[in-house]
Design a protein around this motif. Structure first.
Motif, PDB file in Angstrom:
ATOM      1  N   SER A 112      30.818  69.470  24.354  1.00  0.00           N
ATOM      2  CA  SER A 112      31.500  70.450  25.193  1.00  0.00           C
ATOM      3  C   SER A 112      32.588  69.787  26.039  1.00  0.00           C
ATOM      4  N   ASN A 113      32.286  68.641  26.611  1.00  0.00           N
ATOM      5  CA  ASN A 113      33.297  67.910  27.385  1.00  0.00           C
ATOM      6  C   ASN A 113      34.486  67.513  26.524  1.00  0.00           C
ATOM      7  N   LYS A 114      34.216  67.081  25.312  1.00  0.00           N
ATOM      8  CA  LYS A 114      35.297  66.677  24.403  1.00  0.00           C
ATOM      9  C   LYS A 114      36.162  67.879  24.021  1.00  0.00           C
ATOM     10  N   VAL A 115      35.536  69.007  23.756  1.00  0.00           N
ATOM     11  CA  VAL A 115      36.287  70.215  23.391  1.00  0.00           C
ATOM     12  C   VAL A 115      37.178  70.655  24.546  1.00  0.00           C
ATOM     13  N   PHE A 116      36.623  70.714  25.736  1.00  0.00           N
ATOM     14  CA  PHE A 116      37.410  71.169  26.883  1.00  0.00           C
ATOM     15  C   PHE A 116      38.487  70.155  27.266  1.00  0.00           C
ATOM     16  N   THR A 117      38.193  68.881  27.115  1.00  0.00           N
ATOM     17  CA  THR A 117      39.222  67.865  27.385  1.00  0.00           C
ATOM     18  C   THR A 117      40.385  68.016  26.408  1.00  0.00           C
ATOM     19  N   ASN A 118      40.061  68.225  25.137  1.00  0.00           N
ATOM     20  CA  ASN A 118      41.125  68.430  24.139  1.00  0.00           C
ATOM     21  C   ASN A 118      41.917  69.699  24.436  1.00  0.00           C
ATOM     22  N   ALA A 119      41.224  70.745  24.892  1.00  0.00           N
ATOM     23  CA  ALA A 119      41.918  72.002  25.199  1.00  0.00           C
ATOM     24  C   ALA A 119      42.823  71.848  26.423  1.00  0.00           C
ATOM     25  N   ILE A 120      42.377  71.102  27.402  1.00  0.00           N
ATOM     26  CA  ILE A 120      43.185  70.930  28.616  1.00  0.00           C
ATOM     27  C   ILE A 120      44.446  70.127  28.325  1.00  0.00           C
ATOM     28  N   TYR A 121      44.347  69.145  27.444  1.00  0.00           N
ATOM     29  CA  TYR A 121      45.492  68.285  27.163  1.00  0.00           C
ATOM     30  C   TYR A 121      46.422  68.825  26.081  1.00  0.00           C
TER      31      TYR A 121
END
Length: 160
Positions: A112-121
């Motif tokens: 989940s952290n990886k998905v949201f980090t990718n979405a934010i960037y």
């Protein structure tokens, strides 16, 4: 199978180590359960013994090794041993279940952290074109499905 290998390669090193620890713990739990099943035969042999003479060589070797002279003590000692093995095996199984669910949740958090980090960037222009609530809801649904799959897979391995 290839997807599983790719998934394992992409998780954090700490989670890989925790998975290895869990698998070793599951093997030890299996050994404890096999010991529980193998402890049934001596217990039944002692229960069914009416004459006081035990005919099983394995049980006789245990009795001579632990120097148990009184026939009345045989029943109590084997019963206590059997109960002890069952309790230890059950506790070990419960710990394995807890650890597998905990590890599944931690892996889900990492994903989940990886998905949201990718979405934010993502570039600003892509955020203008996409509805962020759809991205969040789809990510949450898919991560939950992944966590459920990991839990079921680990439970399957635990029950082997």
């Amino acid at each position: 199978m290839i997807e599983l290998v790719n998934f394992i390669l992409k998780i954090k090193r700490l989670r890989k180590i925790q998975l290895i620890i869990l698998l070793i713990s599951m093997v030890l739990g299996g050994i404890l359960e096999a010991l529980t099943l193998s402890a049934v035969v001596p217990l039944l042999s002692v229960f069914s013994n009416e004459t006081g003479v035990i005919k099983d060589n394995y049980i006789n070797s245990l009795i001579t090794y632990f120097n148990i002279a009184n026939n009345n003590n045989h029943l109590f000692i084997f019963t206590y041993f059997f109960c002890f093995i069952i309790i230890i095996s059950t506790i070990f199984r419960l710990i394995n279940l807890w650890y597998s669910y905990s590890l599944s949740a931690k892996i889900g958090t990492d994903i989940s952290n990886k998905v949201f980090t990718n979405a934010i960037y993502l570039p600003y222009s892509s955020h203008l074109n996409k509805n962020s609530s759809e991205l969040i809801s789809m990510a949450a649904i898919h991560v939950e499905n992944i966590v459920t799959s990991i839990e079921l897979f680990l439970r399957f391995i635990l029950n082997l």
